[in-house]
Scaffold this motif. Structure first.
Motif, PDB file in Angstrom:
ATOM      1  N   VAL A 334       0.861  -1.180   0.000  1.00  0.00           N
ATOM      2  CA  VAL A 334       0.000   0.000   0.000  1.00  0.00           C
ATOM      3  C   VAL A 334       0.898   1.230   0.000  1.00  0.00           C
ATOM      4  CG1 VAL A 334      -1.798   1.269   1.208  1.00  0.00           C
ATOM      5  CG2 VAL A 334      -1.823  -1.233   1.246  1.00  0.00           C
ATOM      6  N   ASP A 335       0.734   2.074  -1.011  1.00  0.00           N
ATOM      7  CA  ASP A 335       1.526   3.304  -1.096  1.00  0.00           C
ATOM      8  C   ASP A 335       0.902   4.377  -0.221  1.00  0.00           C
ATOM      9  OD1 ASP A 335       3.289   2.195  -2.895  1.00  0.00           O
ATOM     10  OD2 ASP A 335       2.086   2.791  -4.642  1.00  0.00           O
ATOM     11  N   LEU A 336       1.698   4.986   0.645  1.00  0.00           N
ATOM     12  CA  LEU A 336       1.248   6.096   1.486  1.00  0.00           C
ATOM     13  C   LEU A 336       1.890   7.361   0.951  1.00  0.00           C
ATOM     14  CD1 LEU A 336       1.558   4.443   5.016  1.00  0.00           C
ATOM     15  CD2 LEU A 336      -0.437   4.540   3.531  1.00  0.00           C
ATOM     16  N   GLY A 375      -2.954  -0.724  -3.527  1.00  0.00           N
ATOM     17  CA  GLY A 375      -3.663   0.549  -3.559  1.00  0.00           C
ATOM     18  C   GLY A 375      -2.814   1.636  -2.963  1.00  0.00           C
ATOM     19  N   SER A 376      -3.423   2.776  -2.765  1.00  0.00           N
ATOM     20  CA  SER A 376      -2.674   3.911  -2.226  1.00  0.00           C
ATOM     21  C   SER A 376      -3.557   4.727  -1.301  1.00  0.00           C
ATOM     22  CB  SER A 376      -2.159   4.802  -3.363  1.00  0.00           C
ATOM     23  OG  SER A 376      -3.251   5.363  -4.087  1.00  0.00           O
ATOM     24  N   SER A 393      -7.572  10.286   1.474  1.00  0.00           N
ATOM     25  CA  SER A 393      -8.297   9.567   0.428  1.00  0.00           C
ATOM     26  C   SER A 393      -7.573   8.275   0.106  1.00  0.00           C
ATOM     27  CB  SER A 393      -8.437  10.420  -0.826  1.00  0.00           C
ATOM     28  OG  SER A 393      -7.168  10.884  -1.275  1.00  0.00           O
ATOM     29  N   ASP A 394      -8.351   7.264  -0.280  1.00  0.00           N
ATOM     30  CA  ASP A 394      -7.765   5.961  -0.598  1.00  0.00           C
ATOM     31  C   ASP A 394      -8.415   5.400  -1.837  1.00  0.00           C
ATOM     32  OD1 ASP A 394     -10.057   4.063   0.101  1.00  0.00           O
ATOM     33  OD2 ASP A 394      -9.877   5.191   1.973  1.00  0.00           O
ATOM     34  N   THR A 395      -7.825   4.331  -2.335  1.00  0.00           N
ATOM     35  CA  THR A 395      -8.357   3.626  -3.506  1.00  0.00           C
ATOM     36  C   THR A 395      -8.973   2.300  -3.101  1.00  0.00           C
ATOM     37  OG1 THR A 395      -6.188   2.633  -3.919  1.00  0.00           O
ATOM     38  CG2 THR A 395      -6.674   4.718  -5.031  1.00  0.00           C
ATOM     39  N   GLY A 396      -9.487   2.253  -1.876  1.00  0.00           N
ATOM     40  CA  GLY A 396     -10.060   1.025  -1.347  1.00  0.00           C
ATOM     41  C   GLY A 396     -11.445   0.732  -1.892  1.00  0.00           C
ATOM     42  N   PRO A 397     -12.146  -0.230  -1.287  1.00  0.00           N
ATOM     43  CA  PRO A 397     -13.453  -0.688  -1.810  1.00  0.00           C
ATOM     44  C   PRO A 397     -14.617   0.226  -1.452  1.00  0.00           C
ATOM     45  CG  PRO A 397     -12.888  -1.938   0.138  1.00  0.00           C
ATOM     46  CD  PRO A 397     -11.707  -1.042  -0.139  1.00  0.00           C
TER      47      PRO A 397
END
Length: 461
Positions: A334-336, A375-376, A393-397
């Motif tokens: 996971v990119d932070l 994701g990130s 913000s994230d690219t999660g579900p």
């Protein structure tokens, strides 16, 4: 009795029935007067038929006919000829003439009430149409005292009958209200009193059984309220017990972390460059853990401590969070991303802001890891002049719809298996202490975005 529902219903029923009877009395007394006068006209016509059969009548017989008819004079008009059929001395001049042939309802009602209002005995002339078309008109002269007495007698009988009907109807309605309304309402009140005495006892929750729709809706609403309140009281008791357990654990954990803090001081003296680089972060993490344990102990005694405001370098604070999260082992990368402008300063409590952002970042990272895909998570910030905005913000579900209502409620906002549901609740409470708020601005299959709003107020930098 007047303060009870059934008592007031009884009084109102009597009043309304009497009003209805009064409205009926107005046309009925007018009709009674019309029938009384029509009867006198018919009697006078019958008496005049005797004279038509025998032109010569003795004076005594003529007086008896007039007395039986209740009139003084009878005039019959047949074939355009007006003929005085029967006559007797009139004690006083004629005071008025009433033609019943073309009188309207309003006129008849007015004449009837004027007759009731006038106690003097007067002589009046009444004109009407003969029975069975036995002439063009028939005219009689009568006195008003007997008519008025008959009208008063009729009115008293009508009013007495109305009173009896209204009282009987009111008593029936009183009994019906007691059975169908008052008794169920008292049952609801009894449930409320029993529940108030022991709200934790589920046996006191009302079971709807009313047949009246409105009462059943009230019982169902009360049942829902009692059920939710009982659950809330049980949850409060469990939370109190949990709080006591957490306080004990935090107390022992603080002692353990204090010992670990002593060991980290020795680690800083290591010659290994990697150890020397990571040792300060370990020290900071343990220091924050000790502070968190102390804060938990304080929370068990009171509320979350008020923030200590100072100038905070937001970019460095976020960078510290990113590096701490990158140390956590994970099977999915996971990119932070720290997108906070360098040199951006905000006003707040650095430790509390660290916990707020850390909770949001950790939740986002764990949501992505749970999908098993890469994701990130991006942390950004902006200054609009009136407030600072920090976005995570994230690219999660994304979040399911069922989680939206209780997102910031303790122990209820978790959407991850094994989660406690405290992270977002703590973040919301700490942000509120800064006069700001945490909101979910976007969520969906493409990801979620939380926004932290920190108003500047009087502390604008």
């Amino acid at each position: 009795m007047l303060n009870s529902l059934s008592g007031r219903f009884l009084v109102l029923t009597i009043v309304f029935v009497m009003l209805a009877e009064i409205l009926i009395f107005v046309p009925s007394i007018s009709r009674f007067r019309l029938d009384y006068l029509a009867e006198r006209l018919e009697r006078a016509q019958i008496a005049s038929l005797v004279l038509l059969a025998d032109d010569m009548l003795e004076t005594d017989l003529e007086s008896e006919l007039l007395q039986n008819a209740g009139v003084y004079n009878v005039v019959l008009r047949r074939d355009e000829v007006r003929q005085l059929m029967l006559s007797s001395p009139i004690p006083q001049p004629i005071a008025g003439t009433y033609d019943l042939r073309m009188a309207s309802a309003v006129t008849l009602i007015g004449d009837a009430f004027r007759q009731l209002a006038s106690p003097a005995n007067r002589i009046i002339r009444v004109i009407g149409a003969p029975v069975r078309d036995a002439g063009l008109l028939i005219e009689i002269t009568i006195e008003t005292a007997p008519l008025r007495m008959a009208m008063i007698d009729y009115g008293v009988r009508v009013l007495l009958l109305s009173a009896v009907i209204s009282i009987f109807t009111a008593l029936l309605l009183f009994a019906a209200v007691r059975v169908f309304l008052v008794r169920p309402i008292k049952g609801v009140v009894g449930y409320m009193q029993r529940y108030a005495a022991a709200p934790e006892d589920a046996r006191g929750i009302i079971q709807p059984n009313a047949g009246v729709i409105e009462l059943r809706e009230a019982e169902e609403a009360l049942q829902k309220l009692q059920t939710e309140l009982t659950q809330a009281l049980r949850q409060r008791e469990r939370l109190a017990q949990l709080g006591g357990a957490v306080a004990k654990i935090s107390h022992d954990l603080r002692n353990i972390l204090t010992s670990a803090q002593l060991f980290t001081d020795r680690i800083e003296m290591s010659e290994d460059p990697l150890v020397r680089r990571l040792a300060p972060k370990l020290v900071n993490s343990i220091t924050r853990a000790v502070s968190l344990c102390e804060g938990t102990l304080a929370f068990g005694r009171a509320e979350e401590p008020a923030p200590t405001f100072s100038h905070v370098a937001l970019c460095e604070l976020v960078e510290d969070i990113v590096e701490s999260e990158l140390l956590a082992p994970a099977e999915v990368a996971v990119d932070l991303v720290n997108a906070v402008p360098k040199g951006m300063m905000i006003r707040g409590d650095s430790e509390q802001l660290f916990r707020v952002v850390m909770n949001l970042v950790r939740n986002a990272r764990q949501a992505i890891v749970a999908t098993g895909k890469t994701g990130s998570v991006t942390i950004a910030a902006r200054d609009d002049g009136d407030a600072w905005w920090i976005t995570v913000s994230d690219t999660g579900p994304g979040l399911p719809k069922r989680a939206h209502e209780n997102l910031f409620t303790p122990f209820q906002g978790s959407v991850r298996k094994g989660g406690s549901g405290l992270g977002l609740a703590i973040a919301a409470e700490l942000t509120k202490g800064h006069g700001g708020s945490v909101t979910l601005s976007e969520t969906g299959p493409e990801g979620s975005r939380f926004e932290i709003h920190l108003p500047k107020g009087d502390g604008t930098l």
